[in-house]
Design a protein around this motif. Structure first.
Motif, mmCIF file in Angstrom:
data_model
loop_
_atom_site.group_PDB
_atom_site.id
_atom_site.type_symbol
_atom_site.label_atom_id
_atom_site.label_comp_id
_atom_site.label_asym_id
_atom_site.label_seq_id
_atom_site.Cartn_x
_atom_site.Cartn_y
_atom_site.Cartn_z
ATOM 1 N N SER A 1 -81.888 62.150 36.862
ATOM 2 C CA SER A 1 -81.072 62.357 35.662
ATOM 3 C C SER A 1 -80.073 63.503 35.818
ATOM 4 N N ASN A 2 -80.216 64.289 36.888
ATOM 5 C CA ASN A 2 -79.372 65.464 37.091
ATOM 6 C C ASN A 2 -78.076 65.087 37.799
ATOM 7 N N GLY A 3 -76.956 65.309 37.120
ATOM 8 C CA GLY A 3 -75.663 64.897 37.661
ATOM 9 C C GLY A 3 -75.278 65.606 38.946
ATOM 10 N N LYS A 4 -75.607 66.898 39.075
ATOM 11 C CA LYS A 4 -75.288 67.610 40.307
ATOM 12 C C LYS A 4 -76.032 67.003 41.488
ATOM 13 N N LYS A 5 -77.279 66.668 41.264
ATOM 14 C CA LYS A 5 -78.080 66.122 42.360
ATOM 15 C C LYS A 5 -77.623 64.721 42.748
ATOM 16 N N THR A 6 -77.246 63.909 41.765
ATOM 17 C CA THR A 6 -76.764 62.569 42.119
ATOM 18 C C THR A 6 -75.393 62.642 42.797
ATOM 19 N N ARG A 7 -74.560 63.611 42.431
ATOM 20 C CA ARG A 7 -73.282 63.781 43.135
ATOM 21 C C ARG A 7 -73.524 64.143 44.597
ATOM 22 N N PHE A 8 -74.498 65.000 44.817
ATOM 23 C CA PHE A 8 -74.872 65.324 46.193
ATOM 24 C C PHE A 8 -75.337 64.076 46.933
ATOM 25 N N LEU A 9 -76.140 63.250 46.284
ATOM 26 C CA LEU A 9 -76.668 62.051 46.938
ATOM 27 C C LEU A 9 -75.561 61.047 47.257
ATOM 28 N N PHE A 10 -74.561 60.931 46.384
ATOM 29 C CA PHE A 10 -73.409 60.073 46.689
ATOM 30 C C PHE A 10 -72.688 60.591 47.939
ATOM 31 N N GLN A 11 -72.583 61.914 48.076
ATOM 32 C CA GLN A 11 -71.958 62.499 49.266
ATOM 33 C C GLN A 11 -72.773 62.180 50.514
ATOM 34 N N VAL A 12 -74.099 62.285 50.412
ATOM 35 C CA VAL A 12 -74.979 61.956 51.537
ATOM 36 C C VAL A 12 -74.798 60.492 51.938
ATOM 37 N N THR B 1 -72.266 58.527 51.505
ATOM 38 C CA THR B 1 -70.953 58.309 52.112
ATOM 39 C C THR B 1 -70.879 58.916 53.508
ATOM 40 N N ALA B 2 -71.317 60.174 53.620
ATOM 41 C CA ALA B 2 -71.188 60.886 54.898
ATOM 42 C C ALA B 2 -72.036 60.254 55.994
ATOM 43 N N LEU B 3 -73.200 59.748 55.633
ATOM 44 C CA LEU B 3 -74.117 59.190 56.636
ATOM 45 C C LEU B 3 -74.042 57.664 56.736
ATOM 46 N N LEU C 1 -76.180 68.907 55.276
ATOM 47 C CA LEU C 1 -75.512 68.708 53.992
ATOM 48 C C LEU C 1 -76.278 69.404 52.875
ATOM 49 N N MET C 2 -77.598 69.319 52.924
ATOM 50 C CA MET C 2 -78.409 69.965 51.894
ATOM 51 C C MET C 2 -78.218 71.487 51.929
ATOM 52 N N ILE C 3 -78.207 72.049 53.121
ATOM 53 C CA ILE C 3 -78.004 73.496 53.255
ATOM 54 C C ILE C 3 -76.635 73.887 52.701
ATOM 55 N N LYS C 4 -75.610 73.101 53.010
ATOM 56 C CA LYS C 4 -74.243 73.395 52.549
ATOM 57 C C LYS C 4 -74.145 73.318 51.027
ATOM 58 N N TRP C 5 -74.679 72.246 50.450
ATOM 59 C CA TRP C 5 -74.562 72.029 49.007
ATOM 60 C C TRP C 5 -75.542 72.887 48.213
ATOM 61 N N ASN C 6 -76.587 73.354 48.860
ATOM 62 C CA ASN C 6 -77.624 74.107 48.159
ATOM 63 C C ASN C 6 -77.086 75.412 47.566
ATOM 64 N N ARG C 7 -76.077 75.970 48.206
ATOM 65 C CA ARG C 7 -75.514 77.240 47.726
ATOM 66 C C ARG C 7 -74.987 77.105 46.301
ATOM 67 N N ALA C 8 -74.419 75.970 45.986
ATOM 68 C CA ALA C 8 -73.832 75.776 44.657
ATOM 69 C C ALA C 8 -74.708 74.937 43.727
ATOM 70 N N TYR C 9 -75.509 74.031 44.310
ATOM 71 C CA TYR C 9 -76.207 73.038 43.494
ATOM 72 C C TYR C 9 -77.700 73.288 43.354
ATOM 73 N N ASN C 10 -78.233 74.288 44.061
ATOM 74 C CA ASN C 10 -79.643 74.645 43.922
ATOM 75 C C ASN C 10 -80.559 73.427 44.082
ATOM 76 N N LEU D 1 -80.972 62.388 60.355
ATOM 77 C CA LEU D 1 -81.917 63.159 59.539
ATOM 78 C C LEU D 1 -81.504 64.632 59.482
ATOM 79 N N LEU D 2 -81.111 65.179 60.623
ATOM 80 C CA LEU D 2 -80.697 66.578 60.652
ATOM 81 C C LEU D 2 -79.329 66.767 60.000
ATOM 82 N N ALA D 3 -78.469 65.755 60.069
ATOM 83 C CA ALA D 3 -77.184 65.821 59.368
ATOM 84 C C ALA D 3 -77.406 65.882 57.855
#
Length: 209
Positions: free
Chosen positions: A101-112, A114-116, A34-43, A28-30
């Motif tokens: 529907s937001n591509g940036k957000k779904t790209r982040f979710l694919f990373q989550v 995979t990473a977790l 990831l959200m903190i890291k990606w938030n800088r670029a993906y809001n 959960l904290l991981a």
């Protein structure tokens, strides 16, 4: 990992009576890291403080856990993955589909995913009214829909017979409930207490007539 966040999350899960071991809490904290890291670029979120993120993102999502029904659920308008990601981490035996529907957000979710290693999480990029699933879902979850009426109108095609709408709301949404009473049975409105949060929270549970 920040011990303050670890202790805050552990206390919060205990208060919610949501069973989590140390491995689950680490994942959960991981996710937050990831959200903190990606938030800088993906809001992804306006909440920037990690302790507030534990409260407003993780614990807020997990507060509905005791009330969920079904094994195959879809989180519509999931954004950065709330409540779908925390729930998929806590319930590995259930399948969670996350739709946005937001591509940036779904790209982040694919990373989550995979990473977790979240094999029980499926990510879809589509508008909800245009999304079609071969198999309907036991439950449709939402944390961000504008109104219950929009949720019912846009998502009813996704719900299996006897399935439940679970809508996360702030103050008791009396007018919204009245607007869908001709289409839905109100099963329950749960008043939810999120540890560390002073704001009102309610979970609306509905089925189609």
């Amino acid at each position: 990992m920040d011990k303050v966040l670890v202790n805050q999350l552990a206390r919060g899960c205990d208060a919610l009576a949501v069973a989590t071991d140390s491995s689950t809490q680490q994942r959960l904290l991981a996710y937050l890291e990831l959200m903190i890291k990606w938030n800088r670029a993906y809001n992804l979120t306006a909440v920037r403080d990690p302790e507030q993120m534990v409260t407003k993102h993780l614990l807020d999502s997990l507060a509905i856990a005791p009330y969920l029904a079904g094994d195959d659920l879809i989180d519509v308008g999931t954004g950065g993955g709330l409540p779908g990601v925390p729930l998929s981490i806590v319930f590995p035996d259930r399948q969670f589909h996350l739709l946005d529907s937001n591509g940036k957000k779904t790209r982040f979710l694919f990373q989550v995913k995979t990473a977790l290693g979240l094999d029980n999480m499926v990510v879809h990029q589509a508008r909800v009214e245009a999304f079609d699933s071969e198999t309907p879902f036991d439950a449709v979850l939402s944390r961000a829909f504008a109104s219950l009426e929009d949720m019912v109108d846009d998502c009813r095609h996704l719900l299996a017979s006897g399935g439940h709408f679970f809508a996360m709301k702030g103050a008791y949404p009396g007018e919204e409930i009245a607007a869908v009473e001709d289409r839905c049975h109100l099963e329950a409105v749960h008043s939810v207490t999120v540890p560390g949060l002073q704001e009102q929270r309610h979970l609306v549970d509905m089925t189609l007539r």
